[in-house]
Scaffold this motif. Sequence first.
Motif, PDB file in Angstrom:
ATOM      1  N   ARG A  23      -4.511   8.457  13.553  1.00  9.76           N
ATOM      2  CA  ARG A  23      -5.030   8.080  12.178  1.00  9.76           C
ATOM      3  C   ARG A  23      -5.702   6.897  11.938  1.00  9.76           C
ATOM      4  O   ARG A  23      -5.752   6.018  12.644  1.00  9.76           O
ATOM      5  N   ARG A  24      -6.693   6.981  10.964  1.00 10.90           N
ATOM      6  CA  ARG A  24      -7.533   5.460  10.636  1.00 10.90           C
ATOM      7  C   ARG A  24      -6.517   4.666  10.154  1.00 10.90           C
ATOM      8  O   ARG A  24      -5.859   4.978   8.967  1.00 10.90           O
ATOM      9  N   GLU A  25      -6.280   3.786  10.822  1.00 10.88           N
ATOM     10  CA  GLU A  25      -5.351   2.455  10.442  1.00 10.88           C
ATOM     11  C   GLU A  25      -5.870   1.833   9.130  1.00 10.88           C
ATOM     12  O   GLU A  25      -6.999   1.543   9.091  1.00 10.88           O
ATOM     13  N   ARG A  26      -4.993   1.955   7.942  1.00 13.98           N
ATOM     14  CA  ARG A  26      -5.259   1.200   6.933  1.00 13.98           C
ATOM     15  C   ARG A  26      -4.703  -0.125   7.075  1.00 13.98           C
ATOM     16  O   ARG A  26      -3.760  -0.432   7.762  1.00 13.98           O
ATOM     17  N   PRO A  27      -5.431  -0.911   6.749  1.00 12.18           N
ATOM     18  CA  PRO A  27      -4.996  -2.634   6.947  1.00 12.18           C
ATOM     19  C   PRO A  27      -3.577  -2.700   6.616  1.00 12.18           C
ATOM     20  O   PRO A  27      -2.941  -2.245   5.304  1.00 12.18           O
ATOM     21  N   ALA A  28      -2.908  -3.371   7.372  1.00 13.38           N
ATOM     22  CA  ALA A  28      -1.446  -3.612   7.252  1.00 13.38           C
ATOM     23  C   ALA A  28      -1.160  -4.131   5.897  1.00 13.38           C
ATOM     24  O   ALA A  28      -0.193  -4.240   5.248  1.00 13.38           O
ATOM     25  N   SER A  29      -2.159  -5.188   5.445  1.00 15.30           N
ATOM     26  CA  SER A  29      -1.842  -6.318   4.561  1.00 15.30           C
ATOM     27  C   SER A  29      -1.844  -5.245   3.246  1.00 15.30           C
ATOM     28  O   SER A  29      -1.117  -5.470   2.063  1.00 15.30           O
ATOM     29  N   ALA A  30      -2.760  -4.068   2.976  1.00 14.35           N
ATOM     30  CA  ALA A  30      -2.819  -3.154   1.884  1.00 14.35           C
ATOM     31  C   ALA A  30      -1.382  -2.712   1.553  1.00 14.35           C
ATOM     32  O   ALA A  30      -0.759  -2.716   0.082  1.00 14.35           O
ATOM     33  N   ASP A  31      -0.700  -2.173   2.323  1.00 12.74           N
ATOM     34  CA  ASP A  31       0.637  -1.427   2.517  1.00 12.74           C
ATOM     35  C   ASP A  31       1.690  -2.679   1.942  1.00 12.74           C
ATOM     36  O   ASP A  31       2.668  -2.468   1.128  1.00 12.74           O
ATOM     37  N   GLU A  32       1.448  -3.821   2.507  1.00 11.00           N
ATOM     38  CA  GLU A  32       2.410  -4.979   2.402  1.00 11.00           C
ATOM     39  C   GLU A  32       2.212  -5.325   0.942  1.00 11.00           C
ATOM     40  O   GLU A  32       3.169  -5.783   0.191  1.00 11.00           O
ATOM     41  N   SER A  33       0.927  -5.530   0.445  1.00  9.32           N
ATOM     42  CA  SER A  33       0.775  -6.054  -0.794  1.00  9.32           C
ATOM     43  C   SER A  33       1.195  -4.890  -2.003  1.00  9.32           C
ATOM     44  O   SER A  33       1.914  -5.116  -2.817  1.00  9.32           O
ATOM     45  N   ILE A  34       1.130  -3.613  -1.759  1.00  2.45           N
ATOM     46  CA  ILE A  34       1.735  -2.396  -2.636  1.00  2.45           C
ATOM     47  C   ILE A  34       3.251  -2.942  -2.607  1.00  2.45           C
ATOM     48  O   ILE A  34       3.807  -2.527  -3.784  1.00  2.45           O
ATOM     49  N   THR A  35       3.987  -2.904  -1.347  1.00  2.37           N
ATOM     50  CA  THR A  35       5.172  -2.965  -1.397  1.00  2.37           C
ATOM     51  C   THR A  35       5.739  -4.273  -2.102  1.00  2.37           C
ATOM     52  O   THR A  35       6.676  -4.274  -2.918  1.00  2.37           O
ATOM     53  N   ALA A  36       4.911  -5.292  -1.823  1.00  3.26           N
ATOM     54  CA  ALA A  36       5.344  -6.606  -2.805  1.00  3.26           C
ATOM     55  C   ALA A  36       5.096  -6.253  -4.169  1.00  3.26           C
ATOM     56  O   ALA A  36       5.884  -6.798  -5.149  1.00  3.26           O
ATOM     57  N   TRP A  37       4.052  -5.543  -4.638  1.00  9.59           N
ATOM     58  CA  TRP A  37       4.048  -5.152  -5.822  1.00  9.59           C
ATOM     59  C   TRP A  37       5.004  -4.501  -6.709  1.00  9.59           C
ATOM     60  O   TRP A  37       5.547  -4.759  -7.510  1.00  9.59           O
ATOM     61  N   ALA A  38       5.898  -3.458  -5.755  1.00 13.27           N
ATOM     62  CA  ALA A  38       6.752  -2.762  -6.242  1.00 13.27           C
ATOM     63  C   ALA A  38       7.848  -3.589  -6.247  1.00 13.27           C
ATOM     64  O   ALA A  38       8.644  -3.419  -7.288  1.00 13.27           O
ATOM     65  N   LEU A  39       8.286  -4.440  -5.357  1.00 11.54           N
ATOM     66  CA  LEU A  39       9.304  -5.394  -5.461  1.00 11.54           C
ATOM     67  C   LEU A  39       9.212  -6.051  -6.660  1.00 11.54           C
ATOM     68  O   LEU A  39      10.422  -6.583  -7.251  1.00 11.54           O
TER      69      LEU A  39
END
Length: 210
Positions: free
Chosen positions: A12-28
């Motif tokens: 897969r085209r790698e999505r920047p790890a920071s993007a998913d980390e940011s979204i997860t942080a927003w969810a928390l």
Amino acid sequence: MITPALPLSHERRERPASADESITAWALAARGGDSAAVDRFVRALHRDVIRYVAHLCADPQAVDDLTQDTFLRALGSLHRFEGRSSARAWLLAIARRAVADSLRYTAVRPRRADLPEWELAVELAQPRGLPGFDDGVALLELLASLPDERREAFVLTQLLGLPYAEAAELSDCPVGTVRSRVARARATLMALLAEAEQPPPVASPALAAA
């Protein structure tokens, strides 16, 4: 001329790890009552949910409602989200359940025969400008030819950028199965692209004169 290229080669085209980390942080943070984080979380994943639901749902008129239902379920369950998986995978799992519940509900009701096909919803939700899908070759038309399980695996990993492990957990199957489905989906799409690139047969002069 159609270039027979798909978005990725083998992975897969790698999505920047920071993007998913940011979204997860927003969810928390949203779980803790941060209203700004709620807004960022919804905005970040709204398009992904629409695209995923559109590929799963048989009724294009229900896509918006199912997307809204997904987020209502998610926001109501944020207090149970602990960040053990990415917020993206967690939300898409909720979307999958929302679609499944909707299908079970509509299965016992008479269905109108004049509803447009699900492809309409996918056409509205599909990404634009992907390499290999120009010159009139629509990603929608190609994906519609795939078996449901392969299409879902391709959408999750190649279009939505979900890691294979999370896609496997979401689809309730081994990682190797997801990789196999994606590989087979890619092979089919490549073959269809190559076929679309072939020039039409030219009639022989003898046949043209007849």
